[in-house]
Design an enzyme around this catalytic site. Structure first.
Site, PDB file in Angstrom:
ATOM      1  NE  ARG A  37      -3.432   2.060   2.761  1.00  0.00           N
ATOM      2  CZ  ARG A  37      -4.702   2.670   2.598  1.00  0.00           C
ATOM      3  NH1 ARG A  37      -5.277   1.725   1.308  1.00  0.00           N
ATOM      4  NH2 ARG A  37      -5.430   3.673   3.237  1.00  0.00           N
ATOM      5  CB  ILE A  63      -5.205   5.567  -1.498  1.00  0.00           C
ATOM      6  CG1 ILE A  63      -5.492   4.502  -1.165  1.00  0.00           C
ATOM      7  CG2 ILE A  63      -4.972   6.732  -0.571  1.00  0.00           C
ATOM      8  CD1 ILE A  63      -3.918   3.823  -1.510  1.00  0.00           C
ATOM      9  CB  SER A  64     -10.875   3.898  -0.147  1.00  0.00           C
ATOM     10  OG  SER A  64     -11.437   3.719  -0.262  1.00  0.00           O
ATOM     11  CD  GLN A  65     -11.028   2.641   7.939  1.00  0.00           C
ATOM     12  OE1 GLN A  65     -12.415   2.807   6.843  1.00  0.00           O
ATOM     13  NE2 GLN A  65     -11.542   2.922   8.977  1.00  0.00           N
ATOM     14  N   PRO A  66      -7.712   1.535   4.730  1.00  0.00           N
ATOM     15  CG  PRO A  66      -6.059   0.382   5.561  1.00  0.00           C
ATOM     16  CD  PRO A  66      -6.461   2.356   5.593  1.00  0.00           C
TER      17      PRO A  66
END
Ligand code: SAM
Length: 220
Positions: A37, A63-66
């Site tokens: 990531r 970028i979205s939260q994991p």
């Protein structure tokens, strides 16, 4: 070594943010353990790539939260031969996770520079089961339909009709729907002409704009 450092952060992310919140699918956990990531965020933010939050990329996008990536991916229930469409390529991180799990991945991004950067990143990482297109993802990718899975990674005012039409029989569409500031994550399952929707929980995404999305300036 720096790579060991990031592997350690990735292991912690999996344990404390993802498995701890109930993600169980071993294929999803394995995919998230493989994708680096830190290579999908701006260099100055690499040390924060495994934080429990979304991060800014370019063009005012994120970028979205994991955990959000893991949750949406689990809800898609991707089989190995699956043909998956993503709307909202962004950094390409979610696309990489999809490439780990599916047979073929198609991803649409509205900003050309984001699409180009994601394409380059994913090619350097060796993903060859992916195509990225610049355009309005609310129209889907009709030439490649039907898709066994469709994932929309931006918040929609309602479910775009073309995406419903491009879903394969037995397929699943995962999409956040609702006003800016808070949406409901919906899963829509298609059986013939029957579409069943379920509400999975709240989420917050940047707006899905476009013909079947928000119109610019009318998001809030
Ligand atoms: N999946 C991305 C990732 O892994 O980095 C995060 C996506 S970001 C939360 C949402 C993305 O959707 C943005 O890059 C935005 O430009 C894109 N987007 C918004 N409306 C779109 C549309 N109609 N078609 C294609 N992309 C769109």
């Amino acid at each position: 070594m720096k790579e060991d450092y990031y592997s350690g952060l990735r292991r912690d992310m999996l344990r404390h943010q993802i498995a701890a919140r109930g993600i169980k699918n071993p294929r999803v956990l394995e995919a998230m353990s493989r994708v680096p990531r830190h290579l999908f965020v701006p260099e100055r933010l690499a040390d924060r790539a495994y934080d429990d939050s979304p991060l800014p990329i370019s063009d005012g996008q994120t970028i979205s939260q994991p955990y959000m990536v893991a949750w949406m991916t689990e809800l898609l229930e991707i089989a190995e031969a699956a043909k998956v469409l993503e709307v909202g390529t962004g950094s390409g991180y979610q696309a990489a996770i999809l490439c780990e799990l599916a047979g073929e991945v198609f991803s649409i991004e509205k900003y050309p520079d984001l699409a180009r950067a994601a394409e380059e990143r994913l090619s350097i990482l060796g993903y060859d089961n992916l195509r990225i297109r610049v355009g309005d993802g609310t129209l889907g990718w009709p030439e490649e339909a039907p898709f066994t899975g469709i994932i929309v990674t931006a918040g929609a005012p309602s479910v775009p009709q073309p995406l419903l039409e491009q879903l394969a029989d037995g397929g699943r569409l995962v999409i956040p729907v609702g006003p800016a500031g808070m949406q409901m994550l919906n899963v829509i399952r298609r059986h013939g002409n029957d579409y069943r929707a379920s509400d999975e929980g709240n989420c917050v995404f940047v707006p899905l704009v476009g013909k079947f999305g928000w119109k610019r300036g009318r998001v809030f």
